[in-house]
Design an enzyme around this catalytic site. Structure first.
Site, PDB file in Angstrom:
ATOM      1  N   THR A 142      38.821  34.374  -9.764  1.00  0.00           N
ATOM      2  CA  THR A 142      39.181  33.644  -8.546  1.00  0.00           C
ATOM      3  C   THR A 142      39.350  34.574  -7.353  1.00  0.00           C
ATOM      4  O   THR A 142      38.847  34.321  -6.254  1.00  0.00           O
ATOM      5  CB  THR A 142      40.490  32.862  -8.755  1.00  0.00           C
ATOM      6  OG1 THR A 142      40.329  31.962  -9.838  1.00  0.00           O
ATOM      7  CG2 THR A 142      40.873  32.082  -7.502  1.00  0.00           C
ATOM      8  N   GLN A 192      36.685  27.639  -9.172  1.00  0.00           N
ATOM      9  CA  GLN A 192      37.355  28.279  -8.047  1.00  0.00           C
ATOM     10  C   GLN A 192      36.356  29.036  -7.172  1.00  0.00           C
ATOM     11  O   GLN A 192      35.530  29.803  -7.682  1.00  0.00           O
ATOM     12  CB  GLN A 192      38.429  29.247  -8.540  1.00  0.00           C
ATOM     13  CG  GLN A 192      39.594  28.566  -9.237  1.00  0.00           C
ATOM     14  CD  GLN A 192      39.405  28.490 -10.749  1.00  0.00           C
ATOM     15  OE1 GLN A 192      38.279  28.477 -11.237  1.00  0.00           O
ATOM     16  NE2 GLN A 192      40.513  28.427 -11.475  1.00  0.00           N
ATOM     17  N   ASP A 203      44.143  22.268  -5.430  1.00  0.00           N
ATOM     18  CA  ASP A 203      44.962  23.434  -5.059  1.00  0.00           C
ATOM     19  C   ASP A 203      44.301  24.214  -3.931  1.00  0.00           C
ATOM     20  O   ASP A 203      44.256  25.446  -3.949  1.00  0.00           O
ATOM     21  CB  ASP A 203      45.155  24.363  -6.274  1.00  0.00           C
ATOM     22  CG  ASP A 203      45.807  23.668  -7.458  1.00  0.00           C
ATOM     23  OD1 ASP A 203      46.513  22.673  -7.234  1.00  0.00           O
ATOM     24  OD2 ASP A 203      45.591  24.126  -8.593  1.00  0.00           O
ATOM     25  N   ARG A 235      51.867  21.045  -6.309  1.00  0.00           N
ATOM     26  CA  ARG A 235      52.408  21.343  -7.630  1.00  0.00           C
ATOM     27  C   ARG A 235      52.726  22.835  -7.665  1.00  0.00           C
ATOM     28  O   ARG A 235      52.128  23.628  -6.926  1.00  0.00           O
ATOM     29  CB  ARG A 235      51.423  20.961  -8.730  1.00  0.00           C
ATOM     30  CG  ARG A 235      50.075  21.671  -8.679  1.00  0.00           C
ATOM     31  CD  ARG A 235      49.204  21.250  -9.841  1.00  0.00           C
ATOM     32  NE  ARG A 235      47.875  21.873  -9.804  1.00  0.00           N
ATOM     33  CZ  ARG A 235      46.988  21.763 -10.788  1.00  0.00           C
ATOM     34  NH1 ARG A 235      47.266  21.049 -11.878  1.00  0.00           N
ATOM     35  NH2 ARG A 235      45.808  22.348 -10.683  1.00  0.00           N
ATOM     36  N   TRP A 279      52.707  26.532  -8.664  1.00  0.00           N
ATOM     37  CA  TRP A 279      51.983  27.561  -9.406  1.00  0.00           C
ATOM     38  C   TRP A 279      52.972  28.527 -10.060  1.00  0.00           C
ATOM     39  O   TRP A 279      52.721  29.051 -11.134  1.00  0.00           O
ATOM     40  CB  TRP A 279      51.045  28.284  -8.448  1.00  0.00           C
ATOM     41  CG  TRP A 279      50.144  29.291  -9.082  1.00  0.00           C
ATOM     42  CD1 TRP A 279      49.823  29.400 -10.409  1.00  0.00           C
ATOM     43  CD2 TRP A 279      49.456  30.357  -8.427  1.00  0.00           C
ATOM     44  NE1 TRP A 279      48.964  30.449 -10.614  1.00  0.00           N
ATOM     45  CE2 TRP A 279      48.719  31.059  -9.416  1.00  0.00           C
ATOM     46  CE3 TRP A 279      49.375  30.775  -7.106  1.00  0.00           C
ATOM     47  CZ2 TRP A 279      47.923  32.158  -9.116  1.00  0.00           C
ATOM     48  CZ3 TRP A 279      48.578  31.863  -6.801  1.00  0.00           C
ATOM     49  CH2 TRP A 279      47.861  32.551  -7.798  1.00  0.00           C
TER      50      TRP A 279
END
Length: 632
Positions: free
Chosen positions: A120, A149, A195, A251, A253
């Protein structure tokens, strides 16, 4: 023979590779000659794909920039699609990267996880390690698509500002990270799927559009435990692609993730519960997810998960630029204002002043800025500050430019922290109609830069007008300066310091004189510390401290104490409030001793900014015209 042919082929290939690398690494400058500029450039740079700039490639410009620049520079990236994978090292600081607009200057690449064993954090289009950097008017995108990603922006530097930028991608579009990184996103557009804003930075998203392209999660913060704010979204618009209807605000991480939405517009794609714990219920005690004042179908605070927070009004007031970006180091940048940008105080304006004063003066009418027949106008930039330019509006009658006309530069008021040049424009137009070349100007206010920056700006504006006198038919030997309230104070100080270099900008590139030949002071204080003066907090903010803290500056900035051989004829126009005339009698006494002409006209039963309203506007115009005609 085979051996010789092979050698020849290898030599040709080496020559081709070397040629390509030389052009790419060392740039294609305006003169067409390849030069090795790596690590040497400390002036503004232009990158242009058509060869009209200093470099063809952004990467070349980055290699050329001197490490730890002694002064800020701008890298202007002209219109074009730049397919480059870029890294800005930590040795590059104090640079503004400015494009032609996010629809015109586009930085793009297409790396993603799995490609050549990439993870990523290697999939970025742009990686930023450097500090004190600004990015304006451009797009950063990753076009890999739905392949996992694929990061567009990977930012870990400190004191980073992104203004009017677009960030385009899918999953993990923006890695806003770094445990000690502070990042400011203003008027930006950010889109992605899952995300698509993630990481550990302290980041403020101000007036941004956050566009979800799939049913998933907007944020995945990894805020360190010791960090106070994490991700903050203020006055943002949360939108979604067609068919997207199940999106979470965030959310966690990591265990101490912090994300707050304040006064945002949330579309109906935001789920009623709002937040998700990523299947780790134990983190509900350590994360901080909160909202305040948001509107729209997605702002359903009654249905939010019970472990999320609704801020009180008092708590929400703590989410200011100063608090969010507080740090152990100085907040001031190389230009003298906070690194996250100077603020604009619009509290002093015509409409608010009218509403305030009409209660006590029911007959007043505001004089609005409208065009005047026979008066031409031109908007120009008279001074480049590096991060922005200062503007001036010049008004002049239709006339033969062979007939030189007297001029008046007008300085607006607003307590040295508010107001703008439009407040003086009606006066400027009316006096241009009477045969003057007039101008109204921007100058730096106290929230942007303290004294003496504004004084330098006014003197530079005078120099600019004189340098361009031929364009408007201006007589450079008949130039007056006028100002109202704080602008009157500035005008008086500028006039009484004629010929004194210590009051002029040391970096000015204008050769003309900054001297003026007459002064019109409309309710402008002449002495900050005086028995008749009541200047306090507002003056202290501009002057860099209270009188007790910086008495020398309070005296230095007071026109009364600078009256000398350079003094000029002066017209005082006064309201009914004596405190705005502090030091006037003393100055008139000094002018009399020097044999310099002055006169005073007072308007009884008038508000402080009388020049903005009728019935005093026309009379003010006439008094100025009559005064100057006596001189010229």
């Amino acid at each position: 023979m085979f051996y010789l042919r092979s050698v020849w082929v290898v030599c040709c290939l080496c020559w081709i590779v070397t040629s390509v690398q030389a052009q790419h690494v060392n740039s294609y400058p305006k003169d067409g000659k390849v030069r090795d500029l790596k690590g040497k450039v400390q002036e503004d740079i232009v990158v242009a794909k058509d060869g009209t700039g200093d470099f063809l490639y952004i990467a070349d410009a980055l290699e050329a920039i001197r490490v730890y620049l002694p002064k800020p520079i701008t890298v202007y990236i002209k219109e074009g699609v730049y397919k480059e994978k870029l890294e800005i090292p930590g040795t590059i600081t104090n640079v503004t990267f400015k494009g032609d607009g996010p629809d015109k200057t586009i930085i793009t690449y297409d790396d993603h996880t799995g490609k050549n064993y990439m993870d990523t954090f290697d999939s970025y289009t742009l990686l930023v390690w450097g500090n004190s950097l600004r990015f304006q008017d451009l797009t950063i995108q990753n076009t890999a698509g739905s392949v996992g990603q694929a990061v567009a922006l990977h930012a870990e530097g400190d004191r980073l500002v992104f203004e009017n930028c677009h960030f385009i991608g899918g999953q993990d579009t923006m890695f806003a990270s770094g445990e000690n990184s502070r990042q400011y996103y203003k008027d930006c557009y950010i889109e992605g799927t899952t995300d698509f804003i993630f990481g550990s930075a302290t980041a403020l998203f101000d007036n941004c559009e956050i566009h979800a392209k799939s049913n998933s999660y907007i944020t995945a913060a990894s805020t360190p435990e010791w960090v106070d704010y994490g991700y903050v979204f203020k006055d943002c618009r949360l939108t979604a692609a067609e068919g997207v209807d199940r999106v979470f605000l965030g959310r966690p991480w990591r265990d101490y993730a912090k994300t707050v939405f304040i006064n945002c517009q949330m579309g109906d794609h935001i789920l009623p519960e709002g937040w998700n714990d990523w299947g780790r219920p134990q983190v509900k005690q350590t994360i901080f997810y909160a909202e305040f004042g948001s509107e729209g179908k997605g702002a359903n605070k009654a249905e939010r998960v019970e472990w999320a927070h609704q801020l009180t009004e008092e708590e929400a007031t703590q989410y200011t630029l100063e608090h969010i970006f507080a740090g152990q180091t100085s907040q001031t940048n190389a230009y003298g204002f906070p690194w996250y940008g100077y603020q604009i105080d619009s509290s002093f304006n015509l409409e608010d002043a009218y509403q305030k004063h009409k209660e006590y003066f029911p007959a007043i009418e505001p004089v609005r800025d409208v065009s005047v027949d026979g008066v031409l106008e031109k908007n120009i930039s008279y001074k480049d500050l590096g991060y922005r330019s200062l503007k001036m509006d010049v008004f002049y009658p239709e006339h033969s430019k062979k007939d030189k006309l007297p001029g008046i530069l007008m300085v607006h008021g607003g307590g040295w922290r508010s107001g703008d040049r439009s407040l003086q424009a009606p006066l400027a137009r009316a006096l241009a109609k009477k045969g003057y070349v007039t101008a109204v100007m921007d100058y730096r206010l106290s929230l942007e830069a303290p004294y003496p920056a504004g004084v330098h700006d006014v003197k530079d504006a005078i120099k600019w007008l004189k340098s361009h006198a031929e364009d408007y038919g201006l007589d450079t030997n008949r130039v007056a300066i006028s100002g109202g309230s704080a602008g009157g104070q500035l005008a008086a100080l500028v006039a009484m310091t004629n010929g004194r270099g210590e009051y002029e900008s040391p970096s000015s590139d204008q050769a003309a004189s900054a001297s003026v030949h007459a002064l019109i002071d409309m309710d402008g204080v002449l002495a900050f510390h005086h028995p008749a003066s009541s200047e306090g907090t507002v003056a202290a903010q501009w002057l860099g401290g209270t009188y007790e803290e910086v008495p020398d500056i309070w005296e230095e900035a007071s026109a009364l104490h600078q009256v000398g051989e350079g003094a000029v004829p002066t017209l005082f126009l006064n309201s009914q409030y004596p405190r705005f005339h502090a030091g006037q009698d003393d100055m008139i006494h000094k002018l009399d001793q020097l044999g310099v002409y002055s006169e005073v006209h007072g308007f009884e039963d008038s508000p402080h900014p009388f020049w903005l309203f009728e019935p005093w506007f026309d009379e003010s115009v006439n008094k100025v015209d009559q005064f100057l005609k006596k001189l010229w």
